[in-house]
Design an enzyme around this catalytic site. Sequence first.
Site, PDB file in Angstrom:
ATOM      1  N   ASP A   1       2.793  -8.206  -1.425  1.00  0.00           N
ATOM      2  CA  ASP A   1       1.401  -7.847  -1.148  1.00  0.00           C
ATOM      3  C   ASP A   1       0.516  -9.028  -1.499  1.00  0.00           C
ATOM      4  O   ASP A   1       0.915  -9.912  -2.261  1.00  0.00           O
ATOM      5  CB  ASP A   1       0.981  -6.619  -1.967  1.00  0.00           C
ATOM      6  CG  ASP A   1      -0.209  -5.907  -1.345  1.00  0.00           C
ATOM      7  OD1 ASP A   1       0.018  -4.964  -0.544  1.00  0.00           O
ATOM      8  OD2 ASP A   1      -1.358  -6.295  -1.620  1.00  0.00           O
TER       9      ASP A   1
ATOM     10  N   GLY B   1       0.862  -1.186   0.000  1.00  0.00           N
ATOM     11  CA  GLY B   1       0.000   0.000   0.000  1.00  0.00           C
ATOM     12  C   GLY B   1       0.898   1.235   0.000  1.00  0.00           C
ATOM     13  O   GLY B   1       2.106   1.149  -0.222  1.00  0.00           O
TER      14      GLY B   1
ATOM     15  N   ARG C   1      -7.336   4.579  15.664  1.00  0.00           N
ATOM     16  CA  ARG C   1      -6.455   3.472  15.243  1.00  0.00           C
ATOM     17  C   ARG C   1      -6.903   2.168  15.909  1.00  0.00           C
ATOM     18  O   ARG C   1      -6.815   1.092  15.307  1.00  0.00           O
ATOM     19  CB  ARG C   1      -5.005   3.785  15.616  1.00  0.00           C
ATOM     20  CG  ARG C   1      -4.427   5.001  14.884  1.00  0.00           C
ATOM     21  CD  ARG C   1      -3.011   5.253  15.347  1.00  0.00           C
ATOM     22  NE  ARG C   1      -2.384   6.411  14.710  1.00  0.00           N
ATOM     23  CZ  ARG C   1      -2.360   7.631  15.222  1.00  0.00           C
ATOM     24  NH1 ARG C   1      -2.950   7.877  16.388  1.00  0.00           N
ATOM     25  NH2 ARG C   1      -1.753   8.619  14.596  1.00  0.00           N
TER      26      ARG C   1
ATOM     27  N   ASN D   1      -6.877  -6.069  11.650  1.00  0.00           N
ATOM     28  CA  ASN D   1      -5.434  -6.109  11.446  1.00  0.00           C
ATOM     29  C   ASN D   1      -4.703  -7.157  12.278  1.00  0.00           C
ATOM     30  O   ASN D   1      -3.619  -7.604  11.894  1.00  0.00           O
ATOM     31  CB  ASN D   1      -4.838  -4.709  11.667  1.00  0.00           C
ATOM     32  CG  ASN D   1      -5.242  -3.764  10.539  1.00  0.00           C
ATOM     33  OD1 ASN D   1      -5.874  -4.180   9.572  1.00  0.00           O
ATOM     34  ND2 ASN D   1      -4.883  -2.493  10.647  1.00  0.00           N
TER      35      ASN D   1
ATOM     36  N   ARG E   1       6.410  14.956  13.147  1.00  0.00           N
ATOM     37  CA  ARG E   1       5.273  15.908  13.043  1.00  0.00           C
ATOM     38  C   ARG E   1       5.489  17.077  13.999  1.00  0.00           C
ATOM     39  O   ARG E   1       5.345  18.255  13.632  1.00  0.00           O
ATOM     40  CB  ARG E   1       3.964  15.178  13.378  1.00  0.00           C
ATOM     41  CG  ARG E   1       3.564  14.223  12.289  1.00  0.00           C
ATOM     42  CD  ARG E   1       2.228  13.551  12.540  1.00  0.00           C
ATOM     43  NE  ARG E   1       1.873  12.793  11.347  1.00  0.00           N
ATOM     44  CZ  ARG E   1       1.363  11.566  11.352  1.00  0.00           C
ATOM     45  NH1 ARG E   1       1.082  10.961  12.488  1.00  0.00           N
ATOM     46  NH2 ARG E   1       1.084  10.960  10.228  1.00  0.00           N
TER      47      ARG E   1
ATOM     48  N   VAL F   1       4.535  -1.562  11.532  1.00  0.00           N
ATOM     49  CA  VAL F   1       4.016  -0.228  11.229  1.00  0.00           C
ATOM     50  C   VAL F   1       2.473  -0.229  11.266  1.00  0.00           C
ATOM     51  O   VAL F   1       1.835   0.807  11.360  1.00  0.00           O
ATOM     52  CB  VAL F   1       4.529   0.247   9.839  1.00  0.00           C
ATOM     53  CG1 VAL F   1       4.017   1.628   9.470  1.00  0.00           C
ATOM     54  CG2 VAL F   1       6.059   0.252   9.796  1.00  0.00           C
TER      55      VAL F   1
ATOM     56  N   HIS G   1       1.161   5.179  20.392  1.00  0.00           N
ATOM     57  CA  HIS G   1       0.912   5.888  19.128  1.00  0.00           C
ATOM     58  C   HIS G   1      -0.586   6.154  19.016  1.00  0.00           C
ATOM     59  O   HIS G   1      -1.310   5.495  18.292  1.00  0.00           O
ATOM     60  CB  HIS G   1       1.405   5.029  17.965  1.00  0.00           C
ATOM     61  CG  HIS G   1       1.249   5.683  16.627  1.00  0.00           C
ATOM     62  ND1 HIS G   1       1.692   6.958  16.363  1.00  0.00           N
ATOM     63  CD2 HIS G   1       0.692   5.229  15.462  1.00  0.00           C
ATOM     64  CE1 HIS G   1       1.417   7.259  15.096  1.00  0.00           C
ATOM     65  NE2 HIS G   1       0.808   6.234  14.539  1.00  0.00           N
TER      66      HIS G   1
ATOM     67  N   VAL H   1       2.070   3.168   2.404  1.00  0.00           N
ATOM     68  CA  VAL H   1       3.175   3.225   3.379  1.00  0.00           C
ATOM     69  C   VAL H   1       4.288   2.252   2.990  1.00  0.00           C
ATOM     70  O   VAL H   1       5.470   2.609   2.967  1.00  0.00           O
ATOM     71  CB  VAL H   1       2.667   2.917   4.810  1.00  0.00           C
ATOM     72  CG1 VAL H   1       3.834   2.882   5.791  1.00  0.00           C
ATOM     73  CG2 VAL H   1       1.641   3.946   5.247  1.00  0.00           C
TER      74      VAL H   1
ATOM     75  N   ASN I   1      -1.440  -0.559  12.305  1.00  0.00           N
ATOM     76  CA  ASN I   1      -2.182  -0.020  13.458  1.00  0.00           C
ATOM     77  C   ASN I   1      -3.248  -0.983  13.964  1.00  0.00           C
ATOM     78  O   ASN I   1      -3.742  -1.801  13.203  1.00  0.00           O
ATOM     79  CB  ASN I   1      -2.862   1.295  13.052  1.00  0.00           C
ATOM     80  CG  ASN I   1      -1.936   2.481  13.259  1.00  0.00           C
ATOM     81  OD1 ASN I   1      -1.221   2.536  14.246  1.00  0.00           O
ATOM     82  ND2 ASN I   1      -1.955   3.405  12.315  1.00  0.00           N
TER      83      ASN I   1
END
Length: 312
Positions: free
Chosen positions: A32, A9, A88, A95, A151, A118, A175, A11, A120
């Site tokens: 993938d 995807g 998330r 997930n 950020r 990585v 996170h 990311v 979520n």
Amino acid sequence: MKVTVVGAGNVGATCANVLAHRDFLQEVVLLDIKEGTAEGKALDSWQQAPIDYYSTRISGVTNDYERTAGSDVVVITSGLPRKPGMSRDDLINTNANIVKSVTENISQYSPDAIIIVVSNPLDVMTYCAYLTAGKDSSKVFGMAGILDTARYRAFLAEEIGCSPKDIQAILMGGHGDTMVPLPRYTTVSGIPVTELVAPDKLEAIIQRTKVGGGEIVNLLGTSAWYAPGAAAAQMVEAILKDEKRIFPCCAWLSGQYGLKDIYLGVPVILGKNGIEKIIELQLNQNETELLKSSADHVKEVMDVLDNMKVVA
Ligand code: LMR
């Protein structure tokens, strides 16, 4: 050196592309489940090599883990991103099974690989990979702190009118919206940030950082990819070049900061052995309380995973 990025995807593809640009790896495999996606994005990245001058061979495969065999590091980006209105944590049901199955496949073909998660909800998916992989926690950890700190640093640079390169900062906790940016550990080329940014402005930046992922989800209808992909690539580089960089990463705590049996964002030293050290800062009472409340939240979601019995 070989790196696999699972999930082609936005990311995953960005991470693979950034890694190829760094030009220190022999091979990057992008995998993938969707037929053609990894192959197509990898081919596009490989065709960028003559323009941007890198030699890293990047290839794509559809669910063929045999082609990932012998990877030194595997980055797991698989799973659904959130949509506006979701947290998330809402992604856990979908997930968890994906991260578990990816980790099983990785463990079969690259038993010695260091795993960077990585997907979520980040802290809990890292826990899921750790339980599944059954390897030392120094080899299974998550990417979040570099992104969240980036950020925070970007917002500060904008406010100060300086280069983001000159902002050094650390941020801890989960996170999610309970993450803990630490102004006491934030400097601008050595100058304490509090000498350059007024308290109300600093507080507004901290609040914006905490919901920084959501800001992008609301703008795009899906989650961010440039900064997350680059952040994961920076971790891979620190490990495989044995750089001993200090980054905030999602690490397994066994008593540090008074916290135990939990994955949480803390400053670590990253080198060829993965997490080589967890750095313990002397937090003040307010910082300790904020970290504890972030840990409490992460623990609740870890309990949800335990109760789902995804990992036996
Ligand atoms: C991010 O922070 O950008 C990611 O965790 C994706 C998200 O849903 O916010």
